[in-house]
Write a protein that holds these residues in place. Structure first.
Motif, PDB file in Angstrom:
ATOM      1  N   HIS A 149       1.345  -2.239  -2.999  1.00  0.00           N
ATOM      2  CA  HIS A 149       0.732  -2.176  -2.479  1.00  0.00           C
ATOM      3  C   HIS A 149       0.988  -3.667  -1.810  1.00  0.00           C
ATOM      4  O   HIS A 149       0.944  -4.186  -1.969  1.00  0.00           O
ATOM      5  CB  HIS A 149      -0.921  -2.771  -2.737  1.00  0.00           C
ATOM      6  CG  HIS A 149      -1.785  -1.974  -3.148  1.00  0.00           C
ATOM      7  ND1 HIS A 149      -2.106  -0.406  -2.554  1.00  0.00           N
ATOM      8  CD2 HIS A 149      -1.381  -0.281  -4.583  1.00  0.00           C
ATOM      9  CE1 HIS A 149      -2.534   0.560  -3.142  1.00  0.00           C
ATOM     10  NE2 HIS A 149      -1.952   1.005  -4.093  1.00  0.00           N
ATOM     11  N   GLU A 152      -2.345  -6.352   3.919  1.00  0.00           N
ATOM     12  CA  GLU A 152      -2.097  -6.095   5.161  1.00  0.00           C
ATOM     13  C   GLU A 152      -2.060  -7.258   5.993  1.00  0.00           C
ATOM     14  O   GLU A 152      -2.472  -6.759   7.446  1.00  0.00           O
ATOM     15  CB  GLU A 152      -3.500  -5.948   5.632  1.00  0.00           C
ATOM     16  CG  GLU A 152      -5.331  -5.257   4.217  1.00  0.00           C
ATOM     17  CD  GLU A 152      -3.925  -3.690   3.699  1.00  0.00           C
ATOM     18  OE1 GLU A 152      -4.112  -2.573   5.530  1.00  0.00           O
ATOM     19  OE2 GLU A 152      -3.812  -2.781   3.109  1.00  0.00           O
ATOM     20  N   ASP A 153      -1.263  -8.019   5.809  1.00  0.00           N
ATOM     21  CA  ASP A 153      -0.361  -8.944   6.670  1.00  0.00           C
ATOM     22  C   ASP A 153       0.776  -9.198   7.319  1.00  0.00           C
ATOM     23  O   ASP A 153       1.527  -9.784   8.175  1.00  0.00           O
ATOM     24  CB  ASP A 153      -0.651 -10.599   5.584  1.00  0.00           C
ATOM     25  CG  ASP A 153      -1.644 -11.354   5.552  1.00  0.00           C
ATOM     26  OD1 ASP A 153      -3.098 -10.153   5.936  1.00  0.00           O
ATOM     27  OD2 ASP A 153      -1.894 -12.270   4.255  1.00  0.00           O
ATOM     28  N   ASP A 154       1.331  -8.161   6.654  1.00  0.00           N
ATOM     29  CA  ASP A 154       2.865  -7.740   7.182  1.00  0.00           C
ATOM     30  C   ASP A 154       4.079  -8.844   6.512  1.00  0.00           C
ATOM     31  O   ASP A 154       4.541  -8.677   8.312  1.00  0.00           O
ATOM     32  CB  ASP A 154       2.810  -7.062   8.924  1.00  0.00           C
ATOM     33  CG  ASP A 154       1.822  -5.554   8.185  1.00  0.00           C
ATOM     34  OD1 ASP A 154       1.662  -4.912   6.765  1.00  0.00           O
ATOM     35  OD2 ASP A 154       1.479  -4.625   9.535  1.00  0.00           O
ATOM     36  N   ARG A 230      -3.900   2.663   5.470  1.00  0.00           N
ATOM     37  CA  ARG A 230      -4.147   1.607   6.153  1.00  0.00           C
ATOM     38  C   ARG A 230      -5.362   1.700   6.810  1.00  0.00           C
ATOM     39  O   ARG A 230      -5.990   0.818   6.660  1.00  0.00           O
ATOM     40  CB  ARG A 230      -3.100   1.674   7.608  1.00  0.00           C
ATOM     41  CG  ARG A 230      -1.964   0.924   7.719  1.00  0.00           C
ATOM     42  CD  ARG A 230      -1.502  -0.031   8.011  1.00  0.00           C
ATOM     43  NE  ARG A 230      -1.553  -1.216   7.045  1.00  0.00           N
ATOM     44  CZ  ARG A 230      -0.248  -2.391   7.437  1.00  0.00           C
ATOM     45  NH1 ARG A 230       0.391  -2.550   8.064  1.00  0.00           N
ATOM     46  NH2 ARG A 230      -0.406  -3.418   6.880  1.00  0.00           N
ATOM     47  N   ARG A 233      -7.964  -0.152   4.594  1.00  0.00           N
ATOM     48  CA  ARG A 233      -7.226  -1.697   4.104  1.00  0.00           C
ATOM     49  C   ARG A 233      -6.598  -1.496   2.554  1.00  0.00           C
ATOM     50  O   ARG A 233      -7.645  -2.671   2.075  1.00  0.00           O
ATOM     51  CB  ARG A 233      -8.397  -2.155   4.180  1.00  0.00           C
ATOM     52  CG  ARG A 233      -7.998  -2.882   6.279  1.00  0.00           C
ATOM     53  CD  ARG A 233      -9.782  -3.702   5.835  1.00  0.00           C
ATOM     54  NE  ARG A 233      -9.254  -5.404   5.881  1.00  0.00           N
ATOM     55  CZ  ARG A 233      -8.668  -6.353   6.411  1.00  0.00           C
ATOM     56  NH1 ARG A 233      -7.812  -5.642   7.664  1.00  0.00           N
ATOM     57  NH2 ARG A 233      -7.686  -6.897   5.423  1.00  0.00           N
ATOM     58  N   ASN A 234      -6.001  -0.539   1.985  1.00  0.00           N
ATOM     59  CA  ASN A 234      -5.496  -0.294   1.409  1.00  0.00           C
ATOM     60  C   ASN A 234      -4.415   0.486   0.709  1.00  0.00           C
ATOM     61  O   ASN A 234      -3.870   1.100   0.389  1.00  0.00           O
ATOM     62  CB  ASN A 234      -6.328   0.710   0.355  1.00  0.00           C
ATOM     63  CG  ASN A 234      -6.095   0.803  -1.193  1.00  0.00           C
ATOM     64  OD1 ASN A 234      -5.037   0.032  -1.848  1.00  0.00           O
ATOM     65  ND2 ASN A 234      -6.350   1.802  -1.776  1.00  0.00           N
ATOM     66  N   THR A 235      -3.723  -0.530   2.388  1.00  0.00           N
ATOM     67  CA  THR A 235      -2.196  -0.277   2.160  1.00  0.00           C
ATOM     68  C   THR A 235      -1.687   0.295   1.264  1.00  0.00           C
ATOM     69  O   THR A 235      -1.238  -0.358   0.614  1.00  0.00           O
ATOM     70  CB  THR A 235      -2.087  -0.930   3.809  1.00  0.00           C
ATOM     71  OG1 THR A 235      -2.215  -0.821   4.427  1.00  0.00           O
ATOM     72  CG2 THR A 235       0.017  -0.591   3.916  1.00  0.00           C
ATOM     73  N   SER A 256     -10.798   6.046  12.066  1.00  0.00           N
ATOM     74  CA  SER A 256     -11.879   4.796  11.677  1.00  0.00           C
ATOM     75  C   SER A 256     -12.768   5.930  11.236  1.00  0.00           C
ATOM     76  O   SER A 256     -13.513   5.245  10.263  1.00  0.00           O
ATOM     77  CB  SER A 256     -12.107   4.086  12.548  1.00  0.00           C
ATOM     78  OG  SER A 256     -12.541   4.613  13.793  1.00  0.00           O
TER      79      SER A 256
END
Ligand SMILES: Cc1cc2nc3c(=O)[nH]c(=O)nc-3n(C[C@H](O)[C@H](O)[C@H](O)COP(=O)(O)O)c2cc1C
Length: 323
Positions: A149, A152-154, A230, A233-235, A256
């Motif tokens: 994991h 989400e900021d990459d 993605r 929001r649990n990438t 979505s």
């Protein structure tokens, strides 16, 4: 090689094996610890706290060196019995806990009172600072390239690690994309106190997983991972396979509107199928971009010795020669 991490945890080398679901069993954790690193059992791979207690006892029979237990706090409809798992950790005399996922604040007093050192794994500078503020002893900073994991900021490690070094006071490990002596030396140069590896340890002799998993890592290039979940929001960064393609197609179609229930067949119960039975298309399992650097299946001892020896050569030879 002495760093703040070797001092803090009382180990020989600043190299940790991060918790890995259905991989972090006694065979791998003890091999890493015996080789002078920090091996890690994964608590939630054990169905109950008593199973974890048995796994800790089994690991202790296989090594007299320090090892860690990973506690992952991820969103779950029925939360696992965390107090029970923590009791098993404390009763088993484990001195290092790797936390990951949600904020571990609630559990820190219990762990610290028992003399346990906590290293929290996080994917951003702000979460690392929060971990420092709440009293974690160290952090692992997981860059965008990592298996598992990445948040989400990459932000990849060439930016994330020096940013962390500029802000943090507590020791930290560079995690994500680490494979060899070059990784270790680069991580130290960027300000980290050592490295944490997942995918690289998966392709070792002692990793207690099906041979197909190790072969899949050898066959993969740095282009073969995908980011799934993605939209939730649990990438998670996983190795591409037929199950992952199905999952990504659902994500494209549902956009979505997607819910966890829509993808449960590609993400639920996948690990035992992949890791134990070698069903490589069963669904999504974590794997880092670093697969592109992995070309062999060494023993853990050989891997760690080579990293440390080559790091010395690299620092004393190539780098010293440049100045
Ligand atoms: C197969 C696999 C399973 C993982 N399972 C977990 C887990 O259960 N909990 C956790 O905190 N991290 C987990 N991770 C992340 C690793 O501990 C580590 O942070 C990550 O692999 C580092 O990136 P790398 O693979 O590029 O070395 C997993 C990684 C892999 C490859």
């Amino acid at each position: 090689m002495k760093t703040r991490i070797t001092e803090l945890f009382g180990v020989q080398h600043p190299i940790m094996q991060g918790g890995m679901h259905f991989v972090g069993l006694a065979e791998l954790a003890s091999a890493v610890s015996n080789a002078g690193g920090i091996g890690t059992l994964t608590a939630l791979t054990q169905p109950t706290p008593s199973d974890l207690a048995r796994e800790i006892a089994r690991c202790r029979e296989m090594t007299d060196k320090p090892f860690a237990v990973n506690l992952t706090f991820l969103p779950a409809r029925t939360p696992p019995d965390y107090p029970g798992y923590i009791r098993a950790i404390l009763d088993g005399g484990v001195r290092i806990v790797e936390t990951a996922g949600n904020n571990p604040q609630k559990w820190l007093p219990m762990l610290h009172e028992a003399g346990v050192k906590v290293i929290h794994k996080c994917t951003s500078v702000r979460h690392a600072l929060k971990a420092q503020e709440i009293g974690c002893d160290a952090v692992s900073v997981d860059g965008f390239e990592c298996g598992g994991h990445p948040g989400e900021d990459d932000v990849p490690n060439f930016i994330l690690l020096p940013r962390a070094a500029d802000e943090l006071q507590i020791p930290f490990l560079a995690s994500g994309g680490m494979a060899d002596a070059r990784s270790l030396v680069a991580a130290l140069a960027l300000g980290a106190d050592g490295i944490n590896m997942g995918t690289r340890f998966l392709a070792t002799v002692e990793a207690p997983v099906h041979a197909n998993v190790k072969q899949a890592i050898l066959d993969a290039s740095e282009l073969d991972t995908r980011l799934v979940m993605r939209p939730l929001r649990n990438t998670e960064r996983v190795l591409r396979n037929a199950g992952v393609d199905r999952l990504l197609e659902k994500e494209r179609q549902l956009g979505s509107q997607i819910t966890f229930e829509d993808i449960v067949s590609e993400v639920g119960g996948v690990y035992p199928k992949v890791m134990r039975s070698g069903e490589m298309d069963a669904g999504a399992w974590s794997c880092g971009m670093v697969a592109g650097l992995i070309r062999d299946i060494p023993s853990v001892q050989d891997l760690i010795s080579l990293i440390v020896e080559d790091a010395h050569t690299l620092i004393r030879g190539r780098l010293a020669g440049l100045v």
